[in-house]
Design an enzyme around this catalytic site. Structure first.
Site, PDB file in Angstrom:
ATOM      1  N   GLY A  14     -23.113 -32.123 -35.715  1.00  0.00           N
ATOM      2  CA  GLY A  14     -23.467 -31.041 -36.624  1.00  0.00           C
ATOM      3  C   GLY A  14     -24.876 -30.499 -36.481  1.00  0.00           C
ATOM      4  O   GLY A  14     -25.444 -29.998 -37.442  1.00  0.00           O
ATOM      5  N   SER A  15     -25.442 -30.556 -35.261  1.00  0.00           N
ATOM      6  CA  SER A  15     -26.808 -30.047 -35.129  1.00  0.00           C
ATOM      7  C   SER A  15     -26.856 -28.528 -35.336  1.00  0.00           C
ATOM      8  O   SER A  15     -27.840 -28.005 -35.872  1.00  0.00           O
ATOM      9  CB  SER A  15     -27.428 -30.442 -33.788  1.00  0.00           C
ATOM     10  OG  SER A  15     -26.806 -29.770 -32.730  1.00  0.00           O
ATOM     11  N   ASN A  16     -25.801 -27.824 -34.953  1.00  0.00           N
ATOM     12  CA  ASN A  16     -25.780 -26.375 -35.211  1.00  0.00           C
ATOM     13  C   ASN A  16     -25.600 -26.092 -36.697  1.00  0.00           C
ATOM     14  O   ASN A  16     -26.213 -25.165 -37.234  1.00  0.00           O
ATOM     15  CB  ASN A  16     -24.682 -25.692 -34.393  1.00  0.00           C
ATOM     16  CG  ASN A  16     -25.139 -25.429 -32.971  1.00  0.00           C
ATOM     17  OD1 ASN A  16     -25.901 -24.501 -32.727  1.00  0.00           O
ATOM     18  ND2 ASN A  16     -24.708 -26.267 -32.046  1.00  0.00           N
ATOM     19  N   MET A  94     -13.590 -29.074 -32.035  1.00  0.00           N
ATOM     20  CA  MET A  94     -13.021 -29.387 -30.721  1.00  0.00           C
ATOM     21  C   MET A  94     -11.528 -29.091 -30.605  1.00  0.00           C
ATOM     22  O   MET A  94     -10.849 -29.633 -29.738  1.00  0.00           O
ATOM     23  CB  MET A  94     -13.304 -30.858 -30.376  1.00  0.00           C
ATOM     24  CG  MET A  94     -14.789 -31.176 -30.242  1.00  0.00           C
ATOM     25  SD  MET A  94     -15.671 -30.054 -29.121  1.00  0.00           S
ATOM     26  CE  MET A  94     -15.067 -30.659 -27.540  1.00  0.00           C
ATOM     27  N   ARG A  95     -11.002 -28.232 -31.439  1.00  0.00           N
ATOM     28  CA  ARG A  95      -9.584 -27.871 -31.344  1.00  0.00           C
ATOM     29  C   ARG A  95      -9.421 -26.361 -31.281  1.00  0.00           C
ATOM     30  O   ARG A  95     -10.223 -25.620 -31.845  1.00  0.00           O
ATOM     31  CB  ARG A  95      -8.804 -28.416 -32.542  1.00  0.00           C
ATOM     32  CG  ARG A  95      -8.722 -29.931 -32.529  1.00  0.00           C
ATOM     33  CD  ARG A  95      -8.150 -30.464 -33.807  1.00  0.00           C
ATOM     34  NE  ARG A  95      -8.405 -31.891 -33.876  1.00  0.00           N
ATOM     35  CZ  ARG A  95      -7.572 -32.823 -33.416  1.00  0.00           C
ATOM     36  NH1 ARG A  95      -6.419 -32.486 -32.899  1.00  0.00           N
ATOM     37  NH2 ARG A  95      -7.891 -34.097 -33.480  1.00  0.00           N
ATOM     38  N   ASN A 111     -17.860 -18.443 -33.037  1.00  0.00           N
ATOM     39  CA  ASN A 111     -18.024 -19.717 -32.319  1.00  0.00           C
ATOM     40  C   ASN A 111     -19.290 -19.639 -31.480  1.00  0.00           C
ATOM     41  O   ASN A 111     -19.741 -18.553 -31.121  1.00  0.00           O
ATOM     42  CB  ASN A 111     -16.813 -19.965 -31.415  1.00  0.00           C
ATOM     43  CG  ASN A 111     -16.887 -21.312 -30.718  1.00  0.00           C
ATOM     44  OD1 ASN A 111     -17.298 -22.311 -31.314  1.00  0.00           O
ATOM     45  ND2 ASN A 111     -16.528 -21.357 -29.441  1.00  0.00           N
ATOM     46  N   HIS A 113     -20.759 -21.162 -27.832  1.00  0.00           N
ATOM     47  CA  HIS A 113     -20.299 -21.825 -26.606  1.00  0.00           C
ATOM     48  C   HIS A 113     -21.497 -22.052 -25.683  1.00  0.00           C
ATOM     49  O   HIS A 113     -22.313 -21.145 -25.498  1.00  0.00           O
ATOM     50  CB  HIS A 113     -19.245 -20.948 -25.913  1.00  0.00           C
ATOM     51  CG  HIS A 113     -18.697 -21.587 -24.685  1.00  0.00           C
ATOM     52  ND1 HIS A 113     -17.722 -22.562 -24.745  1.00  0.00           N
ATOM     53  CD2 HIS A 113     -19.003 -21.435 -23.376  1.00  0.00           C
ATOM     54  CE1 HIS A 113     -17.457 -22.978 -23.515  1.00  0.00           C
ATOM     55  NE2 HIS A 113     -18.219 -22.302 -22.667  1.00  0.00           N
TER      56      HIS A 113
HETATM   57  C1  GRF Z   1     -22.505 -27.279 -29.154  1.00  0.00           C
HETATM   58  O1  GRF Z   1     -23.174 -27.594 -27.979  1.00  0.00           O
HETATM   59  C2  GRF Z   1     -21.655 -26.039 -29.007  1.00  0.00           C
HETATM   60  O2  GRF Z   1     -22.048 -25.239 -27.950  1.00  0.00           O
HETATM   61  C3  GRF Z   1     -20.270 -26.550 -28.751  1.00  0.00           C
HETATM   62  O3  GRF Z   1     -20.213 -27.798 -29.414  1.00  0.00           O
HETATM   63  C4  GRF Z   1     -21.517 -28.352 -29.554  1.00  0.00           C
HETATM   64  C5  GRF Z   1     -21.677 -28.792 -30.983  1.00  0.00           C
HETATM   65  O4  GRF Z   1     -22.786 -29.575 -31.200  1.00  0.00           O
HETATM   66  N1  GRF Z   1     -19.301 -25.581 -29.181  1.00  0.00           N
HETATM   67  P1  GRF Z   1     -23.275 -29.896 -32.662  1.00  0.00           P
HETATM   68  O5  GRF Z   1     -22.170 -30.699 -33.365  1.00  0.00           O
HETATM   69  O6  GRF Z   1     -23.559 -28.618 -33.376  1.00  0.00           O
HETATM   70  O7  GRF Z   1     -24.502 -30.724 -32.487  1.00  0.00           O
END
Ligand code: GRF
Length: 201
Positions: A14-16, A94-95, A111, A113
């Site tokens: 969940g870093s994003n 991841m789905r 999303n 990517h």
């Molecule tokens: C990110 O690198 C994003 O590009 C991909 O999944 C990763 C998620 O990382 N879709 P986080 O859980 O947000 O750290």
């Protein structure tokens, strides 16, 4: 429309999501995360959600590895509707998203990517970039459609590939770029929604 709100879907650390939640806390996001949903019961993202005081929900994904069962996806739609969100942000989910969710939020699922799409779709894009020998890669925020990493591109950040890069170091540099790009693009998208004044779903 008052400040738009969104639901976050993710499977991982969940870093994003953290970058988005911090931007909201600082008053710079222009929209509000209202619910966090994960297909992984012990996902770091759910712990983070409670740290930020945002409701977190686990939805059991069902028997398939790369998609949710139709029942699971319907449950996610219900949770998003109950939370009253205007759009959906995927952050490491991841789905593959299927019809029930796509139809519930048409053109309203974002999303991020880890490549400069349309290059290196699919998994471990930073590794694909390294193996292809490119000198530059990056990250892309795009709308989600029925394909895999194929929807309208909203914005990109470029990231250099350095001579001694490993998959790990390159991924870390891309993630740092993601944490800057995603809040910026979510803000732009929320502004776009406010201007179109479309009724909620
Ligand atoms: C990110 O690198 C994003 O590009 C991909 O999944 C990763 C998620 O990382 N879709 P986080 O859980 O947000 O750290």
């Amino acid at each position: 429309m008052s400040m738009p709100s969104f639901g976050v879907l993710g499977s991982g650390k969940g870093s994003n999501f953290r970058a988005l939640a911090e931007s909201f806390k600082n008053g710079t996001l222009g929209c509000e995360p209202a619910v966090v949903i994960s297909d992984v019961e012990d996902a770091g993202m759910l712990t983070l959600a409670s740290e930020f005081g945002i409701p977190g929900r686990f939805v059991c994904p069902g028997p398939f590895r790369t998609k949710m069962s139709p029942e699971a996806e319907a449950e996610i739609v219900l949770l998003l509707r109950e939370a009253g969100v205007d759009f959906v942000v995927l952050a490491g989910f991841m789905r593959v998203i299927k019809e029930p969710l796509l139809q519930a939020f048409p053109g309203r699922i974002l999303n991020i990517h880890p490549s400069l799409l349309p290059l290196f779709r699919g998994l471990e894009s930073w590794r694909q970039a390294l193996e292809a020998g490119v000198s530059e890669t990056g990250c892309t925020v795009h709308l989600v459609d029925a394909g895999v990493d194929t929807g309208e591109i909203l914005g990109q950040s470029r990231v250099p590939v350095l001579p001694n890069d490993t998959a790990h170091s390159l991924h870390a540099r891309i993630q740092a770029a993601e944490h800057e790009l995603y809040p910026r693009m979510v803000r732009v998208f929320a502004e776009r929604l406010r201007k179109t004044k479309l009724p909620n779903h």
